[in-house]
Write a protein that holds these residues in place. Structure first.
Motif, PDB file in Angstrom:
ATOM      1  N   GLY A 158       0.794  -1.230   0.000  1.00 55.97           N
ATOM      2  CA  GLY A 158       0.000   0.000   0.000  1.00 55.97           C
ATOM      3  C   GLY A 158       0.821   1.272   0.000  1.00 55.97           C
ATOM      4  N   THR A 159       1.957   1.281   0.709  1.00 55.47           N
ATOM      5  CA  THR A 159       2.759   2.511   0.786  1.00 55.47           C
ATOM      6  C   THR A 159       3.387   2.879  -0.543  1.00 55.47           C
ATOM      7  N   HIS A 160       3.425   1.941  -1.494  1.00 58.05           N
ATOM      8  CA  HIS A 160       4.019   2.228  -2.805  1.00 58.05           C
ATOM      9  C   HIS A 160       3.024   2.889  -3.754  1.00 58.05           C
ATOM     10  N   LYS A 161       1.744   2.925  -3.388  1.00 52.33           N
ATOM     11  CA  LYS A 161       0.721   3.395  -4.316  1.00 52.33           C
ATOM     12  C   LYS A 161      -0.167   4.491  -3.736  1.00 52.33           C
ATOM     13  N   THR A 162       0.267   5.137  -2.675  1.00 49.70           N
ATOM     14  CA  THR A 162      -0.544   6.201  -2.091  1.00 49.70           C
ATOM     15  C   THR A 162      -0.583   7.406  -3.031  1.00 49.70           C
ATOM     16  N   PRO A 163      -1.588   8.278  -2.901  1.00 44.52           N
ATOM     17  CA  PRO A 163      -1.645   9.479  -3.743  1.00 44.52           C
ATOM     18  C   PRO A 163      -0.371  10.325  -3.662  1.00 44.52           C
ATOM     19  N   ALA A 164       0.222  10.412  -2.454  1.00 40.40           N
ATOM     20  CA  ALA A 164       1.442  11.211  -2.309  1.00 40.40           C
ATOM     21  C   ALA A 164       2.584  10.618  -3.124  1.00 40.40           C
ATOM     22  N   VAL A 165       2.711   9.305  -3.111  1.00 42.88           N
ATOM     23  CA  VAL A 165       3.772   8.650  -3.884  1.00 42.88           C
ATOM     24  C   VAL A 165       3.521   8.829  -5.381  1.00 42.88           C
ATOM     25  N   ARG A 166       2.276   8.699  -5.798  1.00 41.17           N
ATOM     26  CA  ARG A 166       1.959   8.862  -7.221  1.00 41.17           C
ATOM     27  C   ARG A 166       2.238  10.292  -7.686  1.00 41.17           C
ATOM     28  N   ARG A 167       1.909  11.253  -6.840  1.00 42.30           N
ATOM     29  CA  ARG A 167       2.192  12.647  -7.208  1.00 42.30           C
ATOM     30  C   ARG A 167       3.700  12.875  -7.332  1.00 42.30           C
ATOM     31  N   TRP A 168       4.462  12.271  -6.420  1.00 41.99           N
ATOM     32  CA  TRP A 168       5.923  12.433  -6.480  1.00 41.99           C
ATOM     33  C   TRP A 168       6.475  11.821  -7.761  1.00 41.99           C
ATOM     34  N   LEU A 169       6.004  10.624  -8.113  1.00 38.34           N
ATOM     35  CA  LEU A 169       6.470   9.986  -9.353  1.00 38.34           C
ATOM     36  C   LEU A 169       6.078  10.808 -10.577  1.00 38.34           C
TER      37      LEU A 169
END
Length: 362
Positions: A264-275
């Protein structure tokens, strides 16, 4: 053009064909005899030894041997010849009975056979049972776990990730990323007794817990070098900090391909925005229940074997110091893992496993 040896034509009678087919399908038939039967059945279709060998995944010499044996002695030629030495006291029928009983039956009071219970049930000695099991590769005392991925995009993801391993893109780094969470700082309740000549190291079976830590790691598949970061918590915030550490470590001129699982921590909105804000980073997710595709998992196993499993740590700080020390030593002379299997080979292996389990009768 060089021609191979002339192949003996094989024509089967109806009785021979039925017996060979029965040997390939009957569960009680030994795998060796079933393979010989499949070879002979294939030989009657006017195929070359090489074609049959490739189809059945055996050597050309094996195909030639059983073709000649069948031509010379028909069905009797496929049976094992007597070995030199003292006459056998256990017949093939008895051996087949032990093998079939091991594979298809269970003792009344247990979930699996032991050599003693099988000896009592079959009327043989324990030594004879052990020899039969060893000859047929049977180990009733052992059990392994497995889980097949149900990911609807399994094939696509396997081809994507294996393609990165075998043909990494130019001007890019491929990093296998994951977290080893809940690493416990354990100390034994009493002093460890050191190893002595004839006496192994001894330690108490119980231990004291002194907290946990999490190791974020990124394995460079080309060099084997590992970027590591230790954190006490395991959230998207910590994962984002680790992504920033990777960004600082990798030269700006290179793209970064990240192989990750579906945690789950790999696909949070914050991670997606960073990518999205860092287009040189490309995420590749392994199929569900297929962590074996991520090479960093093999490195985690190495870390556990060499540093964590037998280590004693009286605090989380001491545990983290030991892990950092291992990382420093390892990165002085890193060794990349060599990935050899293609996606087609992996998928074919899984196909054979599925066919074997679907025909197991369970």
């Amino acid at each position: 053009m060089r021609r191979g040896p002339r192949l003996e034509p094989i024509t089967l009678t109806t009785e021979e064909n039925n017996r060979l087919v029965e040997w390939t399908r009957r569960h009680k038939t030994s795998q060796a005899l079933a393979l010989r039967a499949r070879i002979v059945l294939a030989c009657q279709q006017d195929r070359s030894n090489r074609e049959i060998a490739e189809r059945l995944q055996v050597t050309v010499q094996t195909v030639g041997k059983w073709r000649q044996r069948f031509v010379a002695r028909r069905l009797d030629g496929l049976l094992d010849e007597p070995r030199p030495g003292a006459p056998r006291t256990i017949s093939d029928a008895v051996v087949e009975k032990v093998v079939a009983k091991t594979l298809h039956d269970k003792p009344r009071d247990a979930t699996h056979w032991s050599s003693r219970t099988m000896a009592k049930a079959s009327g043989l000695s324990q030594t004879a049972v052990v020899r039969i099991w060893r000859a047929f590769g049977l180990q009733p005392h052992r059990a392994e776990t497995f889980k097949l991925s149900t990911d609807p995009l399994f094939i696509d993801k396997v081809r994507d990730i294996v393609g990165l391993y075998l043909n990494p893109p130019d001007r890019a780094l491929v990093l296998c990323v994951d977290e080893k969470s809940q690493i416990q700082a354990l100390d034994r309740t009493q002093p460890i007794l050191p190893m002595m000549p004839g006496v192994p190291e001894r330690r108490t079976h119980d231990y004291s817990r002194h907290g946990t830590t999490t190791l974020f790691a990124a394995l460079n598949i080309a060099t084997g070098k590992v970027i590591g970061q230790l954190r006490r918590r395991h959230r998207a915030k910590e994962f984002l900090d680790f992504l920033r550490a990777i960004e600082e470590s990798v030269p700006q001129k290179l793209d970064v391909h990240l192989v990750m699982d579906n945690y789950g921590t790999h696909k949070t909105p914050a991670v997606r925005r960073w990518l999205a804000r860092h287009p040189r980073f490309h995420a590749h997710f392994t199929p569900t229940s297929a962590s074996w595709l991520n090479q960093v998992e093999r490195w985690f196993a190495q870390l556990t074997d060499k540093q964590i499993r037998r280590g004693t740590h009286r605090s989380t700080v001491e545990l983290e110091q030991a892990i950092r020390s291992y990382l420093n030593v390892y990165n002085r002379d890193p060794k990349p893992f060599v990935w050899t299997k293609t996606a087609d080979q992996i998928l074919e292996s899984i196909k054979r496993f599925c066919m074997r389990t679907s025909n197991s009768g369970h």
